[in-house]
Design a protein around this motif. Structure first.
Motif, PDB file in Angstrom:
ATOM      1  N   GLN A   1       0.826  -1.204   0.000  1.00  0.00           N
ATOM      2  CA  GLN A   1       0.000   0.000   0.000  1.00  0.00           C
ATOM      3  C   GLN A   1       0.864   1.260   0.000  1.00  0.00           C
TER       4      GLN A   1
ATOM      5  N   THR B   1       2.501   1.565  -3.435  1.00  0.00           N
ATOM      6  CA  THR B   1       1.523   1.973  -4.449  1.00  0.00           C
ATOM      7  C   THR B   1       1.174   3.447  -4.311  1.00  0.00           C
ATOM      8  N   ALA B   2       1.002   3.915  -3.089  1.00  0.00           N
ATOM      9  CA  ALA B   2       0.703   5.333  -2.856  1.00  0.00           C
ATOM     10  C   ALA B   2       1.845   6.217  -3.367  1.00  0.00           C
TER      11      ALA B   2
ATOM     12  N   ILE C   1       1.715   6.237  -7.190  1.00  0.00           N
ATOM     13  CA  ILE C   1       0.635   7.101  -7.658  1.00  0.00           C
ATOM     14  C   ILE C   1       1.066   8.565  -7.578  1.00  0.00           C
TER      15      ILE C   1
ATOM     16  N   GLN D   1       3.261   9.338 -10.485  1.00  0.00           N
ATOM     17  CA  GLN D   1       2.495   9.423 -11.724  1.00  0.00           C
ATOM     18  C   GLN D   1       1.689  10.713 -11.798  1.00  0.00           C
TER      19      GLN D   1
ATOM     20  N   GLU E   1      -6.702  16.665  -7.460  1.00  0.00           N
ATOM     21  CA  GLU E   1      -7.609  15.619  -7.000  1.00  0.00           C
ATOM     22  C   GLU E   1      -8.065  14.720  -8.152  1.00  0.00           C
TER      23      GLU E   1
ATOM     24  N   THR F   1      -5.192  12.557  -9.302  1.00  0.00           N
ATOM     25  CA  THR F   1      -4.994  11.474  -8.341  1.00  0.00           C
ATOM     26  C   THR F   1      -6.066  10.403  -8.523  1.00  0.00           C
ATOM     27  N   ALA F   2      -7.301  10.818  -8.742  1.00  0.00           N
ATOM     28  CA  ALA F   2      -8.382   9.851  -8.965  1.00  0.00           C
ATOM     29  C   ALA F   2      -8.113   9.028 -10.225  1.00  0.00           C
TER      30      ALA F   2
ATOM     31  N   CYS G   1      -5.176   8.337 -11.652  1.00  0.00           N
ATOM     32  CA  CYS G   1      -4.041   7.432 -11.418  1.00  0.00           C
ATOM     33  C   CYS G   1      -4.380   6.325 -10.421  1.00  0.00           C
ATOM     34  N   THR G   2      -5.322   6.583  -9.535  1.00  0.00           N
ATOM     35  CA  THR G   2      -5.701   5.601  -8.516  1.00  0.00           C
ATOM     36  C   THR G   2      -6.704   4.583  -9.051  1.00  0.00           C
ATOM     37  N   THR G   3      -7.640   5.039  -9.860  1.00  0.00           N
ATOM     38  CA  THR G   3      -8.718   4.156 -10.306  1.00  0.00           C
ATOM     39  C   THR G   3      -8.462   3.471 -11.638  1.00  0.00           C
TER      40      THR G   3
ATOM     41  N   VAL H   1      -5.551   1.851 -13.489  1.00  0.00           N
ATOM     42  CA  VAL H   1      -4.168   1.402 -13.358  1.00  0.00           C
ATOM     43  C   VAL H   1      -3.314   1.727 -14.584  1.00  0.00           C
TER      44      VAL H   1
END
Length: 128
Positions: free
Chosen positions: A66, A69-70, A73, A76, A96, A99-100, A102-104, A106
């Motif tokens: 985790q 991965t954070a 992200i 990225q 924001e 980030t969304a 890059c997070t959702t 892959v």
């Protein structure tokens, strides 16, 4: 004789196939910041340095999946902030929303970076 300027436009647009889990990729138009060769090389140095630091941190500090991965992200998001000027998504371009993305999604950061780099490749001339 036609007059053509040497300088590039400050931005350019390109379609990016954004991967979707369990669905076909969605084509989204991005507006990218133009960078000359030296500025582009500076960003590549910055991005490579961040990636090397991340790898070193994972190896030395034993980050959890985790945490790793954070951190990835965050790298990225920084890369996309450096090159993206606008996009067709309903969400306004912001820290924001980047980030969304890059997070959702892959594969989205790699797809955006690949589309950006492809725009800089010399066009094929002729039928060869």
């Amino acid at each position: 004789m036609a007059k053509i300027k040497i300088s590039q436009n400050p931005t350019f647009k390109a379609k990016v196939a954004i991967p979707r889990v369990g669905a076909d990729p969605v084509s989204v138009e991005f507006e990218f910041k133009y960078l000359d060769r030296l500025a582009l090389a500076q960003y590549f140095d910055k991005w490579n340095g961040a990636s090397e630091q991340h790898i070193k941190q994972v190896q030395e500090d034993g980050l959890t999946w985790q945490e790793s991965t954070a951190a990835e992200i965050a790298i990225q998001v920084g890369q996309l902030k450096d090159i993206v000027h606008g996009w067709e998504f309903d969400e306004k371009l912001s820290d924001e929303s980047l980030t969304a993305l890059c997070t959702t999604c892959v594969g989205a950061p790699q797809a955006v970076l690949a589309a950006y780099q492809t725009a800089y490749q010399p066009a094929r001339l002729g039928n060869s």
